[in-house]
Scaffold this motif. Structure first.
Motif, PDB file in Angstrom:
ATOM      1  N   ALA A  30     -11.053 -40.123  86.383  1.00 24.98           N
ATOM      2  CA  ALA A  30      -9.917 -39.277  85.992  1.00 24.98           C
ATOM      3  C   ALA A  30      -8.621 -40.062  85.846  1.00 24.98           C
ATOM      4  CB  ALA A  30      -9.723 -38.166  87.022  1.00 24.98           C
ATOM      5  N   VAL A  31      -8.675 -41.378  86.046  1.00 22.41           N
ATOM      6  CA  VAL A  31      -7.461 -42.194  85.901  1.00 22.41           C
ATOM      7  C   VAL A  31      -7.060 -42.211  84.426  1.00 22.41           C
ATOM      8  CG1 VAL A  31      -6.575 -44.575  86.062  1.00 22.41           C
ATOM      9  CG2 VAL A  31      -7.923 -43.605  87.937  1.00 22.41           C
ATOM     10  N   ALA A  32      -5.742 -42.121  84.176  1.00 24.14           N
ATOM     11  CA  ALA A  32      -5.231 -42.108  82.810  1.00 24.14           C
ATOM     12  C   ALA A  32      -5.522 -43.435  82.114  1.00 24.14           C
ATOM     13  CB  ALA A  32      -3.726 -41.853  82.836  1.00 24.14           C
ATOM     14  N   PHE A  33      -5.693 -43.366  80.772  1.00 20.96           N
ATOM     15  CA  PHE A  33      -5.979 -44.589  80.006  1.00 20.96           C
ATOM     16  C   PHE A  33      -5.422 -44.427  78.593  1.00 20.96           C
ATOM     17  CE2 PHE A  33      -8.447 -47.295  77.203  1.00 20.96           C
ATOM     18  CZ  PHE A  33      -8.423 -48.495  77.891  1.00 20.96           C
ATOM     19  N   GLY A  34      -4.775 -45.471  78.116  1.00 21.44           N
ATOM     20  CA  GLY A  34      -4.352 -45.485  76.716  1.00 21.44           C
ATOM     21  C   GLY A  34      -3.251 -44.506  76.368  1.00 21.44           C
ATOM     22  N   GLY A  35      -2.471 -44.077  77.370  1.00 26.31           N
ATOM     23  CA  GLY A  35      -1.315 -43.236  77.096  1.00 26.31           C
ATOM     24  C   GLY A  35      -1.625 -41.776  76.861  1.00 26.31           C
ATOM     25  N   LYS A  36      -2.910 -41.429  76.698  1.00 23.67           N
ATOM     26  CA  LYS A  36      -3.237 -40.050  76.316  1.00 23.67           C
ATOM     27  C   LYS A  36      -4.515 -39.560  76.975  1.00 23.67           C
ATOM     28  CE  LYS A  36      -4.529 -37.593  72.041  1.00 23.67           C
ATOM     29  NZ  LYS A  36      -3.556 -36.569  71.728  1.00 23.67           N
ATOM     30  N   TYR A  37      -5.407 -40.487  77.266  1.00 25.57           N
ATOM     31  CA  TYR A  37      -6.759 -40.124  77.688  1.00 25.57           C
ATOM     32  C   TYR A  37      -6.942 -40.289  79.187  1.00 25.57           C
ATOM     33  CZ  TYR A  37      -7.223 -40.885  72.699  1.00 25.57           C
ATOM     34  OH  TYR A  37      -7.029 -40.825  71.349  1.00 25.57           O
ATOM     35  N   ARG A  38      -8.125 -39.865  79.652  1.00 24.10           N
ATOM     36  CA  ARG A  38      -8.610 -40.261  80.979  1.00 24.10           C
ATOM     37  C   ARG A  38      -9.918 -41.016  80.739  1.00 24.10           C
ATOM     38  NH1 ARG A  38      -5.298 -38.157  84.693  1.00 24.10           N
ATOM     39  NH2 ARG A  38      -4.113 -36.332  84.088  1.00 24.10           N
ATOM     40  N   ILE A  39     -10.291 -41.870  81.676  1.00 20.89           N
ATOM     41  CA  ILE A  39     -11.437 -42.764  81.433  1.00 20.89           C
ATOM     42  C   ILE A  39     -12.691 -41.973  81.058  1.00 20.89           C
ATOM     43  CG2 ILE A  39     -12.946 -44.480  82.532  1.00 20.89           C
ATOM     44  CD1 ILE A  39     -10.451 -45.393  84.167  1.00 20.89           C
ATOM     45  N   VAL A 291      11.622 -49.910  70.504  1.00 17.76           N
ATOM     46  CA  VAL A 291      10.208 -49.853  70.875  1.00 17.76           C
ATOM     47  C   VAL A 291       9.442 -50.794  69.959  1.00 17.76           C
ATOM     48  CG1 VAL A 291       8.143 -48.406  71.037  1.00 17.76           C
ATOM     49  CG2 VAL A 291      10.359 -47.445  71.651  1.00 17.76           C
ATOM     50  N   GLN A 292       8.698 -51.722  70.550  1.00 15.25           N
ATOM     51  CA  GLN A 292       7.886 -52.633  69.749  1.00 15.25           C
ATOM     52  C   GLN A 292       6.469 -52.676  70.293  1.00 15.25           C
ATOM     53  OE1 GLN A 292       9.637 -56.532  69.593  1.00 15.25           O
ATOM     54  NE2 GLN A 292      11.390 -55.877  68.386  1.00 15.25           N
ATOM     55  N   LYS A 293       5.504 -52.590  69.389  1.00 17.73           N
ATOM     56  CA  LYS A 293       4.089 -52.821  69.710  1.00 17.73           C
ATOM     57  C   LYS A 293       3.671 -52.084  70.989  1.00 17.73           C
ATOM     58  CE  LYS A 293       0.893 -56.609  70.102  1.00 17.73           C
ATOM     59  NZ  LYS A 293       0.744 -57.699  70.969  1.00 17.73           N
ATOM     60  N   SER A 294       3.876 -50.764  70.980  1.00 13.83           N
ATOM     61  CA  SER A 294       3.582 -49.968  72.173  1.00 13.83           C
ATOM     62  C   SER A 294       2.959 -48.641  71.769  1.00 13.83           C
ATOM     63  CB  SER A 294       4.881 -49.695  72.957  1.00 13.83           C
ATOM     64  OG  SER A 294       5.436 -50.910  73.434  1.00 13.83           O
ATOM     65  N   ILE A 295       2.241 -48.039  72.712  1.00 11.26           N
ATOM     66  CA  ILE A 295       1.755 -46.667  72.549  1.00 11.26           C
ATOM     67  C   ILE A 295       2.692 -45.783  73.357  1.00 11.26           C
ATOM     68  CG2 ILE A 295      -0.090 -45.068  73.219  1.00 11.26           C
ATOM     69  CD1 ILE A 295      -2.090 -47.358  72.655  1.00 11.26           C
TER      70      ILE A 295
END
Length: 424
Positions: A30-39, A291-295
């Motif tokens: 359930a840990v967050a991943f990629g700014g939007k998802y959970r694993i 903001v550069q190269k970020s999600i």
């Protein structure tokens, strides 16, 4: 009797202790991943993209966030009358009630769930890997080789092979040897912890080994079937696959998402990653912000500067703040004039004005050197960091800290602050 060709059993009960304070209050999947998802979104999305519409999710450690995230499975199109997604926690039984003690024991305790669907094949998955895989192709391979068990494998560097279950195969992809985390590996083909079992072989092995303590697939089930003479095949996978089991690999996997040509692409039309997301406001980038190269997640407000970072939903980054090479999870508020380097900040954290994260030399963490390494600053969810403090590398913070917790206003590299009641 309902009949399903293949059902999936997704093991999502793990604590993920090598993620330290990130998993003190939440299961690793359930840990967050990629700014939007959970694993856990990755194996669940793989299931529905592969046409597997019946998934049992086995939970145990800190299941609350996972349960509410999965709900009835709507985001993954797994809200079915027949099949769909079912959360399977350990439950009280009339004779002996026990926690899931090993991966195979957890599956054994849910035999009745599997019997309900009378499947021909059972797919066993882990809830804590980041990858895209078409399980239907693996099933076709399993049928073509006429195997009782097919293990998904991938080549790993020889020097890392002893961390995995290792298989040795002949020219027909039949497994001739299986070594669980061997000191001297005989090959570099590592088990990915993804198995397709023919139902009969799985059922018989689980029942035969039901009294085995901490019964596990790699240590017990696979060797038992191998000794019995069951046919085992290795399905080689050459795509992107990452076990985000350490803070370093978790940080790396997030950073790889923002490469110019990401190794792992979240934007492919034909293989979408689905998630449950609250409907929140769009992101806002102020005039003076950079903001550069970020999600950047939905509902996030950026008034400072963000470089090469993954920022979750509903985050606020104050004026004059500079964030580099960091992961900030949803709901966190970063004050003004903060300088942040190589940090992992969990959900709903408050960081005061003028805080500096990631200063000084890299020295090993005194409390858990194997966990808090890679030069990272790691802050657990709902923590508070007061104004004006400086935080070194390989550090961990969990809880509502005050300026008294920081001698001379500094948390030196290698030190930790874990408040009473919090877990490191």
């Amino acid at each position: 009797m309902i009949k399903k060709e293949m059902i999936a059993m997704l093991l999502a009960g793990g604590q993920g202790s090598r993620l330290g304070v990130l998993t003190a209050k939440v299961a690793k999947p359930a840990v967050a991943f990629g700014g939007k998802y959970r694993i856990i979104d990755f194996p669940l999305s793989n299931c529905i993209n592969s046409g597997v519409d019946t998934v049992g999710v086995l939970t145990q450690y800190q299941p609350l966030r996972l349960n509410s995230h999965i709900g009835i499975g709507i985001p993954w199109d797994l809200d079915r009358n027949i099949g769909g997604v079912t959360v399977l926690p350990p439950y009280e039984k009339s004779s002996n009630t026990e926690w899931y003690t090993g991966t195979a024991n957890a599956i054994y305790q849910n035999l009745s769930y599997m019997e309900m669907y009378n499947p021909e094949y059972v797919l066993i998955l882990s809830g804590d890997h980041i990858y895209k895989m078409d399980y239907e192709v693996m099933l076709d391979f399993h049928k073509a080789t006429n195997a009782d068990v097919t293990i998904a494998v991938m080549p790993v560097p020889m020097e890392e092979a002893s961390r995995f279950g290792i298989v040795v195969t002949d020219e027909n992809n039949t497994i001739t040897e299986f070594q669980e985390k061997p000191e001297h590996p005989m090959s570099n083909l590592a088990s990915m912890g993804i198995y397709i079992f023919s139902w009969k072989a799985l059922r018989e092995s689980l029942i035969a080994l039901k009294d085995q303590s901490n019964c596990d697939f790699g240590k017990h089930i696979i060797p038992w079937l191998k000794d019995r003479g069951d046919k085992m095949a290795a399905y080689e996978f050459n795509g992107y696959w990452k076990d985000v089991g350490t803070l370093g690999s978790y940080w790396e996997a997030n950073m790889e998402l923002i490469d110019i040509i990401p190794e792992f692409n979240l934007y492919e039309e034909f293989w979408k990653i689905y998630t449950s997301s609250e409907i929140i406001a769009p992101q806002y980038i102020a005039a003076e912000a950079k903001v550069q190269k970020s999600i950047i997640g939905d509902g996030t407000e950026v008034y400072g500067e963000v470089y090469n970072s993954v920022i979750g939903a509903g985050v606020t980054i104050g004026k004059g703040t500079v964030v580099r090479d960091s992961i900030i999870m949803q709901g966190t508020v970063i004050g003004e004039n903060v300088v942040m380097d190589r940090s992992i900040i969990a959900e709903n954290v408050q960081i005061g004005n003028g805080v500096v994260l990631g200063i000084g030399e890299e020295v090993p963490n005194k409390m858990k050197p194997a966990v808090y390494s890679f030069g990272l600053v790691t802050i657990g969810e709902n923590s508070i960091v007061p104004d004006g403090v400086k935080i070194g590398k390989n550090t961990a913070i969990s809880g509502k800290t005050t300026s008294e917790d920081y001698p001379n206003g500094v948390l030196e590299s290698g030190e930790s602050i874990i408040k009473a009641g919090d877990v490191a």
